[in-house]
Enzyme design. Sequence first.
Site, PDB file in Angstrom:
ATOM      1  N   CYS A 112       0.676  -1.133   0.057  1.00  0.00           N
ATOM      2  CA  CYS A 112       0.018  -0.055  -0.031  1.00  0.00           C
ATOM      3  C   CYS A 112       0.853   1.240   0.196  1.00  0.00           C
ATOM      4  CB  CYS A 112      -1.019  -0.054   1.052  1.00  0.00           C
ATOM      5  SG  CYS A 112      -2.168   1.236   0.981  1.00  0.00           S
ATOM      6  N   HIS A 220      -3.799  -5.381   0.498  1.00  0.00           N
ATOM      7  CA  HIS A 220      -3.375  -5.643   1.653  1.00  0.00           C
ATOM      8  C   HIS A 220      -3.295  -7.215   1.932  1.00  0.00           C
ATOM      9  CE1 HIS A 220      -3.228  -1.802   3.331  1.00  0.00           C
ATOM     10  NE2 HIS A 220      -4.293  -1.409   2.554  1.00  0.00           N
ATOM     11  N   GLU A 222      -1.392  -8.710   4.024  1.00  0.00           N
ATOM     12  CA  GLU A 222      -1.290  -9.083   5.546  1.00  0.00           C
ATOM     13  C   GLU A 222      -2.401  -9.279   6.233  1.00  0.00           C
ATOM     14  OE1 GLU A 222      -2.806  -4.891   5.677  1.00  0.00           O
ATOM     15  OE2 GLU A 222      -1.530  -6.198   4.123  1.00  0.00           O
TER      16      GLU A 222
END
Length: 259
Positions: A112, A220, A222
């Site tokens: 990001c 994203h 994660e």
Amino acid sequence: MPKPVVAIPADVREIEGNVWQATPNQYVRAAVKGAEVIPFLVPALESGHDFDEILDRVDGLLVSGSRTNVHPSHFGREATEADGPFDLARDATSLPLIKRALERGVPVLAICRGLQELNVALGGTLANEIQEIPGNWDHRKPDTADLDVAYGIRQEVHVKEGSCLASVIGAGPVRVNSLHRQAISAAAPRLAVEAVAEDGTIEAVSVIGSKAFAVGVQWHPEYWVGSDDPSNRLFKAFGEAVRAYAAAKLAPAMRQAAG
């Protein structure tokens, strides 16, 4: 071999009048669970860092997302209020740390804001409020307190055949959770575009000629480590690159010890 260590540049946050060095827990969790490394938070400072001293102590660099944007002065633009919020200390830490890590061949995963920093660090530019560009999709995070909904996998990107990312998560359409209002405008000369959204927005890049794994994604991964296969694969690949780098660092000492 000891478990490798990965640096994560922190953000500056003001909470109840105090200034904190912080990073979202989802990145720390993904580093531990997905990459199987030890996270090491690097404080965001406007000056005073010795980046080689930092990189001497770690085996990888994970550049996280953030609610702040890279200051436009770093890519030749005047800043307006609409370009914010900013974190000048984060810029002063992440941008040179990324450049030095790439020079040294330290594995890098940028997510990001991290992808945007990677682009700016190598000479690229950014566009703000991309949802206002005719023909663009609205990539912004949904306005909800339910994080599973906010980070929901809702968008399709196309991963290019033969790319570094394709070797990790496969080529063709992949469902992701891309949440941003700023994006790459002109890609840096050293970046290869690895994935694009349906509206043409650059969603992933790799560093051309890098000495080690060096990938940036706008989405994203994660958040869904542990339950989403492409997210798991990306963090696993980063962890493997970090372990290979750590082993290469240790090899001379091990050979010397063996006599």
